[in-house]
Write a protein that holds these residues in place. Structure first.
Motif, PDB file in Angstrom:
ATOM      1  N   ARG A  53       0.849  -1.203   0.000  1.00 26.35           N
ATOM      2  CA  ARG A  53       0.000   0.000   0.000  1.00 26.35           C
ATOM      3  C   ARG A  53       0.886   1.255   0.000  1.00 26.35           C
ATOM      4  O   ARG A  53       0.664   2.188  -0.783  1.00 26.35           O
ATOM      5  N   ARG A  56       2.603   1.695  -3.344  1.00 23.41           N
ATOM      6  CA  ARG A  56       1.676   2.219  -4.357  1.00 23.41           C
ATOM      7  C   ARG A  56       1.433   3.717  -4.153  1.00 23.41           C
ATOM      8  O   ARG A  56       1.339   4.474  -5.113  1.00 23.41           O
ATOM      9  N   ILE A  57       1.312   4.117  -2.902  1.00 19.86           N
ATOM     10  CA  ILE A  57       1.118   5.542  -2.623  1.00 19.86           C
ATOM     11  C   ILE A  57       2.339   6.333  -3.078  1.00 19.86           C
ATOM     12  O   ILE A  57       2.238   7.332  -3.793  1.00 19.86           O
ATOM     13  N   ARG A 250      -9.390 -10.299 -11.793  1.00 23.95           N
ATOM     14  CA  ARG A 250      -9.177  -9.020 -11.104  1.00 23.95           C
ATOM     15  C   ARG A 250      -8.201  -9.118  -9.932  1.00 23.95           C
ATOM     16  O   ARG A 250      -8.360  -8.440  -8.931  1.00 23.95           O
TER      17      ARG A 250
ATOM     18  N   LEU B  14     -14.159  -0.334 -11.874  1.00 27.62           N
ATOM     19  CA  LEU B  14     -13.726  -1.704 -11.532  1.00 27.62           C
ATOM     20  C   LEU B  14     -14.488  -2.759 -12.335  1.00 27.62           C
ATOM     21  O   LEU B  14     -14.178  -3.950 -12.237  1.00 27.62           O
ATOM     22  N   ASP B  24     -12.385  -3.463   0.450  1.00 24.08           N
ATOM     23  CA  ASP B  24     -11.145  -2.752   0.133  1.00 24.08           C
ATOM     24  C   ASP B  24     -10.917  -2.734  -1.376  1.00 24.08           C
ATOM     25  O   ASP B  24     -11.100  -3.745  -2.070  1.00 24.08           O
ATOM     26  N   PHE B  26      -8.257  -2.786  -3.184  1.00 26.81           N
ATOM     27  CA  PHE B  26      -7.294  -3.733  -3.740  1.00 26.81           C
ATOM     28  C   PHE B  26      -7.824  -5.165  -3.709  1.00 26.81           C
ATOM     29  O   PHE B  26      -7.490  -5.969  -4.573  1.00 26.81           O
ATOM     30  N   GLY B  29      -9.685  -6.042  -6.782  1.00 24.40           N
ATOM     31  CA  GLY B  29      -8.947  -6.110  -8.052  1.00 24.40           C
ATOM     32  C   GLY B  29      -8.450  -4.762  -8.525  1.00 24.40           C
ATOM     33  O   GLY B  29      -7.997  -4.638  -9.667  1.00 24.40           O
ATOM     34  N   GLY B  30      -8.506  -3.764  -7.658  1.00 28.35           N
ATOM     35  CA  GLY B  30      -8.037  -2.443  -8.063  1.00 28.35           C
ATOM     36  C   GLY B  30      -6.528  -2.364  -8.132  1.00 28.35           C
ATOM     37  O   GLY B  30      -5.824  -3.146  -7.493  1.00 28.35           O
ATOM     38  N   HIS B  31      -6.043  -1.452  -8.939  1.00 27.54           N
ATOM     39  CA  HIS B  31      -4.611  -1.164  -8.980  1.00 27.54           C
ATOM     40  C   HIS B  31      -4.427   0.310  -9.308  1.00 27.54           C
ATOM     41  O   HIS B  31      -5.403   1.053  -9.500  1.00 27.54           O
ATOM     42  N   PHE B  56      -5.658   5.891  -1.566  1.00 23.48           N
ATOM     43  CA  PHE B  56      -4.999   4.620  -1.290  1.00 23.48           C
ATOM     44  C   PHE B  56      -5.132   4.226   0.177  1.00 23.48           C
ATOM     45  O   PHE B  56      -5.371   3.071   0.505  1.00 23.48           O
ATOM     46  N   ARG B  57      -4.952   5.204   1.070  1.00 27.67           N
ATOM     47  CA  ARG B  57      -4.953   4.867   2.502  1.00 27.67           C
ATOM     48  C   ARG B  57      -6.357   4.577   3.016  1.00 27.67           C
ATOM     49  O   ARG B  57      -6.549   3.742   3.875  1.00 27.67           O
ATOM     50  N   SER B  59      -9.039   3.153   1.509  1.00 26.00           N
ATOM     51  CA  SER B  59      -9.432   2.555   0.242  1.00 26.00           C
ATOM     52  C   SER B  59     -10.714   1.741   0.301  1.00 26.00           C
ATOM     53  O   SER B  59     -10.784   0.628  -0.196  1.00 26.00           O
TER      54      SER B  59
END
Lengths: 325, 75
Positions: A53, A56-57, A250, B14, B24, B26, B29-31, B56-57, B59
């Protein structure tokens, strides 16, 4: 392998001054036999999830990256979590047990496999000259029979067969199956984005380097290595390796490779820049990092701090004078 | 209201019909590339700029919506 008595032509010898702690002696023996060893736990799964995480940030801000490139080479200079990762004590413990006491980190790379990504084809790398025809590594105190370059490939998500895991041809580090010095039709041009390259090896077709185009691994020698988040596999790139495809809809698999050499190896010899995977890398601010022991040589550029000015958590006695920054 | 709009953006980007506001990003399947599109969509459709590190934090749809509402209340 089809040969019964392997000829020693590629990496197969532990350094004579390697420091092998008793608790990993069996793993080092296995590494010497197979060319890889793992999975080895570096982080708890929760810790790995937190790390990815943050990575990625931090990836959103590339203003301090060493170079702009879609393969994300050497982001340990601008992403603090990776700066710390390359000196992980478990990693250095294994490295000094294979390469000897004095070790450099010379590169990191990202290996995301997005949903639907194809398999990475079999490949075998020694001096990385596949990239542009010039060797990126040059040993000065041992020949190529010794382990020159060790990769630590750490996954931060599950790496399953379905989601893409690494696979190896056990023992193949003793055979020259690919010759990086052969001409290739693909990959060495510049200006392409590897993310959109539809070849078997990130812009290249590694089959171009195959010595015997009919070569296929024996099924008995192929090991598909599934790994949990936070686990690493340590291998010599002279061991033929690749990955399964990501068949999921996914679930991205995200791994980072860190590459290491003993200090006697010259990194990017006589080069101010190099090209690989469609990008050109200006080495003006590049340096390897001493992650274990000391560096008595002056032939490599050495960095002791990251691009935030923070010292790398490496061993004391970090660099030979005159080429450190 | 904001949560509904963000849920719709996530669903579109998504390509996912059914998920919870507490799932969440991620795990769904998120990126990074998808999150960049979500950030752009929130800006265009809600007129709100949310920094990428917050996306991101925090999420999940619920935490992002709560964060936006909190920011709006304090301005």
């Amino acid at each position: 392998m089809t040969q019964t008595e392997p000829a020693i032509t590629t990496a197969s010898q532990i350094a004579p001054n390697a420091i092998v702690p008793e608790d990993i002696a069996e793993n080092i023996k296995r590494f010497g036999r197979d060319g890889f060893v793992g999975p080895i736990k570096l982080y708890e799964p929760d810790e790995a999830a937190d790390l990815i995480r943050e990575i990625r940030i931090n990836n959103q801000d590339t203003s301090r990256a060493l170079y702009k490139n879609s393969v994300n080479y050497d982001r340990h200079f601008d992403i603090p979590e990776l700066a710390k990762h390359v000196t992980h004590p478990t990693i250095t413990k294994y490295l000094t047990a294979i390469l000897g006491p004095d070790v450099l980190n010379w590169r990191t790379e990202w290996f995301p496999k997005f949903p639907g990504a194809k398999a990475t084809e079999w490949h075998q790398v020694r001096d990385y000259s596949y990239a542009n025809g010039k060797p990126q590594l040059l040993p000065t105190e041992s020949d190529w029979n010794a382990y020159i370059d060790i990769t630590v490939w750490t996954t931060f998500t599950p790496a399953t067969r379905e989601r893409a895991c690494m696979r190896f041809v056990r023992g193949s580090q003793r055979h020259m199956i690919f010759d990086e010095h052969k001409d290739t039709q693909h990959g060495r041009g510049d200006g392409y984005d590897v993310a959109h390259a539809n070849t078997g090896f990130f812009g290249y077709d590694f089959a171009d380097f195959m010595i015997d185009p009919q070569w296929r691994p024996s099924a008995d020698d192929v090991v598909e290595l599934e790994m949990n988040p936070g686990e690493a596999v340590i291998f010599t790139a002279s061991c033929v390796h690749g990955s399964t495809p990501n068949l999921t809809e996914r679930e991205t698999r995200f791994a980072i490779a860190a590459r290491y050499v003993p200090t006697h190896v010259r990194v990017y010899p006589d080069q101010d820049s190099f090209s690989a995977h469609g990008a050109t890398f200006d080495l003006s601010n590049y340096g390897s990092i001493v992650v274990a022991g000391t560096n008595e040589f002056t032939h490599n550029r050495i960095r002791t701090k990251d691009n935030h000015g923070v010292p790398f958590c490496s061993a004391p006695g970090n660099a030979a004078e005159g080429n450190a920054s | 209201m904001i949560a509904e709009k963000i849920h719709a953006i996530w669903s579109r980007e998504l390509k996912l019909d059914e998920f919870s506001d507490t799932d969440d990003f991620f795990d769904l399947g998120g990126h990074s590339l998808i999150m960049a599109r979500i950030q752009q969509a929130i800006s265009t459709e809600l007129g709100i700029e949310v920094p990428m590190d917050q996306l991101f934090r925090k999420s999940t749809v619920a935490t992002i919506a709560a964060n936006i509402e909190s920011s709006m209340a304090s301005t």
